[in-house]
Motif scaffolding. Structure first.
Motif, PDB file in Angstrom:
ATOM      1  N   ASN A  48      57.982  18.474 -35.613  1.00 40.69           N
ATOM      2  CA  ASN A  48      58.236  19.843 -36.081  1.00 40.69           C
ATOM      3  C   ASN A  48      56.907  20.501 -36.448  1.00 40.69           C
ATOM      4  N   PRO A  49      56.226  21.137 -35.486  1.00 42.86           N
ATOM      5  CA  PRO A  49      54.865  21.632 -35.735  1.00 42.86           C
ATOM      6  C   PRO A  49      54.763  22.648 -36.866  1.00 42.86           C
ATOM      7  N   GLN A  50      55.803  23.481 -37.074  1.00 43.24           N
ATOM      8  CA  GLN A  50      55.712  24.518 -38.097  1.00 43.24           C
ATOM      9  C   GLN A  50      56.167  24.048 -39.481  1.00 43.24           C
ATOM     10  N   GLU A  51      56.797  22.909 -39.541  1.00 41.29           N
ATOM     11  CA  GLU A  51      57.257  22.408 -40.838  1.00 41.29           C
ATOM     12  C   GLU A  51      56.137  21.615 -41.487  1.00 41.29           C
ATOM     13  N   THR A  52      55.215  22.303 -42.124  1.00 42.22           N
ATOM     14  CA  THR A  52      54.060  21.674 -42.741  1.00 42.22           C
ATOM     15  C   THR A  52      54.034  21.959 -44.231  1.00 42.22           C
ATOM     16  N   TYR A  53      53.441  21.029 -44.969  1.00 47.28           N
ATOM     17  CA  TYR A  53      53.366  21.129 -46.420  1.00 47.28           C
ATOM     18  C   TYR A  53      51.939  20.841 -46.869  1.00 47.28           C
ATOM     19  N   ALA A  77      58.734  10.258 -45.764  1.00 54.09           N
ATOM     20  CA  ALA A  77      57.687  10.762 -44.869  1.00 54.09           C
ATOM     21  C   ALA A  77      57.499   9.836 -43.670  1.00 54.09           C
ATOM     22  N   ILE A  78      57.496   8.531 -43.906  1.00 53.22           N
ATOM     23  CA  ILE A  78      57.300   7.586 -42.812  1.00 53.22           C
ATOM     24  C   ILE A  78      58.479   7.612 -41.858  1.00 53.22           C
ATOM     25  N   GLU A  79      59.679   7.708 -42.381  1.00 52.70           N
ATOM     26  CA  GLU A  79      60.873   7.759 -41.530  1.00 52.70           C
ATOM     27  C   GLU A  79      60.886   9.003 -40.651  1.00 52.70           C
ATOM     28  N   ASN A  80      60.297  10.104 -41.151  1.00 53.77           N
ATOM     29  CA  ASN A  80      60.237  11.354 -40.388  1.00 53.77           C
ATOM     30  C   ASN A  80      58.942  11.502 -39.599  1.00 53.77           C
ATOM     31  N   ASN A  81      58.175  10.398 -39.509  1.00 55.75           N
ATOM     32  CA  ASN A  81      56.963  10.370 -38.683  1.00 55.75           C
ATOM     33  C   ASN A  81      55.963  11.446 -39.120  1.00 55.75           C
ATOM     34  N   TYR A  82      55.654  11.479 -40.413  1.00 55.41           N
ATOM     35  CA  TYR A  82      54.731  12.478 -40.949  1.00 55.41           C
ATOM     36  C   TYR A  82      53.306  12.200 -40.492  1.00 55.41           C
ATOM     37  N   TRP A  83      52.606  13.276 -40.119  1.00 53.73           N
ATOM     38  CA  TRP A  83      51.197  13.235 -39.785  1.00 53.73           C
ATOM     39  C   TRP A  83      50.440  14.147 -40.748  1.00 53.73           C
ATOM     40  N   GLY A 122      66.240  19.910 -37.278  1.00 54.25           N
ATOM     41  CA  GLY A 122      66.320  20.502 -38.603  1.00 54.25           C
ATOM     42  C   GLY A 122      66.391  22.014 -38.569  1.00 54.25           C
ATOM     43  N   PHE A 123      66.987  22.580 -39.625  1.00 56.65           N
ATOM     44  CA  PHE A 123      67.163  24.026 -39.703  1.00 56.65           C
ATOM     45  C   PHE A 123      65.832  24.757 -39.785  1.00 56.65           C
ATOM     46  N   PHE A 124      64.872  24.192 -40.525  1.00 53.52           N
ATOM     47  CA  PHE A 124      63.580  24.859 -40.710  1.00 53.52           C
ATOM     48  C   PHE A 124      62.886  25.086 -39.359  1.00 53.52           C
ATOM     49  N   GLN A 125      62.672  23.996 -38.607  1.00 49.04           N
ATOM     50  CA  GLN A 125      61.935  24.117 -37.354  1.00 49.04           C
ATOM     51  C   GLN A 125      62.710  24.922 -36.319  1.00 49.04           C
ATOM     52  N   TYR A 174      61.839  25.874 -48.557  1.00 50.40           N
ATOM     53  CA  TYR A 174      61.418  24.512 -48.238  1.00 50.40           C
ATOM     54  C   TYR A 174      60.085  24.144 -48.885  1.00 50.40           C
ATOM     55  N   GLY A 175      59.394  25.120 -49.479  1.00 51.27           N
ATOM     56  CA  GLY A 175      58.087  24.846 -50.070  1.00 51.27           C
ATOM     57  C   GLY A 175      57.026  24.556 -49.046  1.00 51.27           C
ATOM     58  N   SER A 176      57.110  25.177 -47.879  1.00 52.78           N
ATOM     59  CA  SER A 176      56.199  24.884 -46.774  1.00 52.78           C
ATOM     60  C   SER A 176      54.959  25.760 -46.824  1.00 52.78           C
ATOM     61  N   LEU A 177      53.886  25.252 -46.218  1.00 52.62           N
ATOM     62  CA  LEU A 177      52.676  26.061 -46.070  1.00 52.62           C
ATOM     63  C   LEU A 177      52.886  27.235 -45.129  1.00 52.62           C
TER      64      LEU A 177
END
Length: 597
Positions: free
Chosen positions: A57-62, A126-132, A553-556, A392-395
């Motif tokens: 999800n490229p736009q779902e960043t925090y 975060a690990i389960e959702n493959n966070y980078w 997800g709804f956000f992305q 969502y508290g996203s950047l």
């Protein structure tokens, strides 16, 4: 959401300063300490942490520190690279990691991280959702993953492993940094109450690569310069040749016979009466073809806006070709906003002249609609997406100060230029100059076959223009949604010119068929016939989302279709304006040499 609290607290303290900071950074987008990218031995080199989020999800960043990583001691410095960087969802924070130019570090300690139950839960999610995550050093990006999921014989869910060591390899040429690379090691299973030593190492490697070529490593040459890309350009170019030849052959051959008949001066009365009785098609509607279109205010506004967008896209592409804008964070967005404001004169000029030529009286209403139509459409979509990002508290949430800066640019640059353009357009090109006089009573429109109705002509008109650009759409979508840097703006320039030519040719053919069906409502039909290209692009985006991405997800999903809708609205207005202006020239040309009275 659990990770929104930290991000909100970090950002809230800087909100009041956003307007002032962003205005200044539009002119000076980098900090003075990194302006020349030159270092002496043992000079400090800052490692900036930026963002973290699900890889798919490229736009779902925090904010990076929304996860319970080690926080730097004291007040961390922020780096703002301009308006485009903020709108792109970047927030660079000084990591305070001790890195000095040309000094190797075998093993340095960042901090000791003690995990309680809440922190372990955050890291596991975060690990389960493959966070980078993304870092920057000397304006060069570094990427890595938070951890990974190892198979566990004793559990069906697997074992969550957190990386605790970061190895940074830096290539340099004399006094400049050329390339940075991050690898991670020290995987440790997540356990409540355990203390982890978060460490790093730095290795400096000399290279002969010049500073001008340092960004080449991020460019995917095999992907963008693949044979299919060249083939698509050639295919579209052949389509242009075919269409222009078809339009010239069919229309000019047909019109030549009509002009020859009207130009005869030695006809006797009997032959003239016979010719009049045999008249059919577009010649019969000469008294209505220049009738003022319905909703003239709206049509003038969209045509003016589309003309501005066409010039804007051409200008941004040329600047990108000459200035390698893909290197800077948010440089394309900043360039687009500034150029949009500066080209607002064009929208006012085209709209004001068109509205005045058709006898419009409420020119102020037309001017306000022209200046605010596209910005407010984008604002409406952006407001909904911003609300979701804040929740969502996203950047990706745009700070209030940045909104103020964008509004100030529109209110004090774009709007006045649109007003000036409207005034100039009314006075310089606002006089009616129709080749044929408009009759008082409108001519009834006869019933025709279904494929000659305006709705069918409009839908079919966008197929060929879409066919000329859909391969390029794949590359554009992939670069925006799959972490690739789009740099082949030469291809984009060719595709854009091909799109303009194909759109004009197809719209002229559709307008000719419509007039031959004795339907003189060609203005809106020509606009929608060209604008329907955007409908097919949006349909393609649905296919791309389902087949080519792993977004969830709804956000992305909302951001994907929201951004795509914004893009397609601009594309539709641009193509529609080009189609209308091309058809307008064609209609005036064919009626100029006939006897209208």
């Amino acid at each position: 959401m659990a990770m929104s609290a930290s991000s909100t607290s970090v950002r809230s303290s800087i909100f009041p300063h956003f307007a002032f900071i962003s205005l200044i950074l539009l002119l000076s987008p980098v900090l003075a300490s990194e302006a020349d990218h030159k270092y002496q031995s043992d000079d400090p080199v800052t490692l900036w942490v930026n963002k973290v989020g699900p890889y798919n999800n490229p736009q779902e960043t925090y904010n990076y520190y929304s996860l319970p990583f080690c926080h730097p001691s004291g007040s961390a410095g922020h780096k703002w690279g301009g308006l485009g960087e903020v709108l792109g969802g970047n927030e660079l924070i000084d990591s305070k990691i001790d890195i000095k130019f040309l000094r190797n570090v075998d093993k340095g300690t960042i901090c000791s991280l003690e995990l309680d139950e809440a922190k372990v839960k955050q890291f596991k999610e975060a690990i389960e959702n493959n966070y980078w995550f993304e870092f920057f050093m000397d304006d060069l990006p570094l990427w890595g993953f938070v951890g990974e999921l190892h198979p566990d014989k004793n559990s069906d869910n697997g074992k969550h492993v957190l990386y605790t060591h970061k190895s940074i390899n830096v290539k340099y040429n004399k006094d400049q940094i050329i390339h940075v690379n991050l690898t991670q090691d020290g995987p440790k299973p997540l356990e409540v109450g355990r203390i982890y030593d978060m460490t790093y190492s730095v290795r400096w490697i000399s290279t002969n690569i010049t500073f001008a070529r340092r960004f080449d490593v991020y460019l995917d040459y095999p992907f963008f310069e693949h044979q299919i890309h060249w083939f698509s350009i050639f295919n579209s170019f052949m389509m242009v040749i075919f269409l222009t030849g078809l339009v010239s052959m069919i229309l000019m051959r047909t019109l030549r016979n009509d002009y020859a008949k009207y130009a005869r001066e030695d006809d006797d009365l009997e032959s003239l009466e016979r010719d009049v009785s045999e008249e059919s098609g577009w010649k019969l509607v000469h008294g209505d073809v220049f009738r003022s279109p319905r909703n003239l205010v709206v049509l003038s506004a969209v045509v003016g806006t589309g003309a501005q967008l066409a010039l804007l896209v051409l200008l941004v592409i040329l600047l990108a070709i000459g200035g390698t804008l893909y290197v800077g964070r948010g440089a394309i967005v900043t360039t687009f906003i500034v150029c949009y404001a500066l080209t607002s004169f064009i929208s006012g000029y085209v709209s004001g002249g068109m509205y005045s030529r058709h006898g419009g009286k409420t020119w102020i209403k037309s001017m306000i609609l022209t200046a605010s139509l596209f910005p407010f459409m984008c604002f409406g979509i952006g407001f909904l997406l911003n609300t979701i990002a804040i929740f969502y508290g996203s950047l990706a949430a745009i700070p209030f100060g940045t909104m103020v800066v964008v509004f100030v640019i529109w209110a004090f640059i774009s709007f006045p230029l649109a007003l000036l353009g409207t005034v100039v357009g009314r006075n310089w090109s606002g006089a009616p100059n129709n080749p044929c006089r408009v009759k008082t009573i409108p001519r009834p429109i006869p019933e025709k076959k279904w494929y000659l109705t305006p709705s069918v002509v409009s839908l079919m008109g966008g197929l060929l223009p879409f066919g000329s650009i859909f391969i390029e759409m794949y590359f554009v979508f992939t670069s925006f949604w799959n972490y690739k840097v789009y740099y082949v703006y030469g291809f984009m320039l060719l595709v854009f010119l091909i799109l303009i030519i194909v759109t004009v040719c197809v719209t002229i053919v559709g307008t000719y068929f419509l007039l031959n069906a004795e339907n003189y409502h060609w203005q809106w039909t020509s606009f929608f016939s060209a604008a329907s290209t955007a409908v097919y692009v949006y349909l393609y985006s649905i296919y791309y989302y389902c087949v080519k991405t792993k977004m969830s997800g709804f956000f992305q999903t909302s951001f994907y279709f929201g951004y795509t809708l914004m893009f397609c609205l601009g594309l539709g207005i641009l193509c529609g304006a080009v189609g209308y202006l091309g058809s307008n020239l064609f209609v005036r040309r064919i009626y100029r040499n006939i006897k209208c009275d």
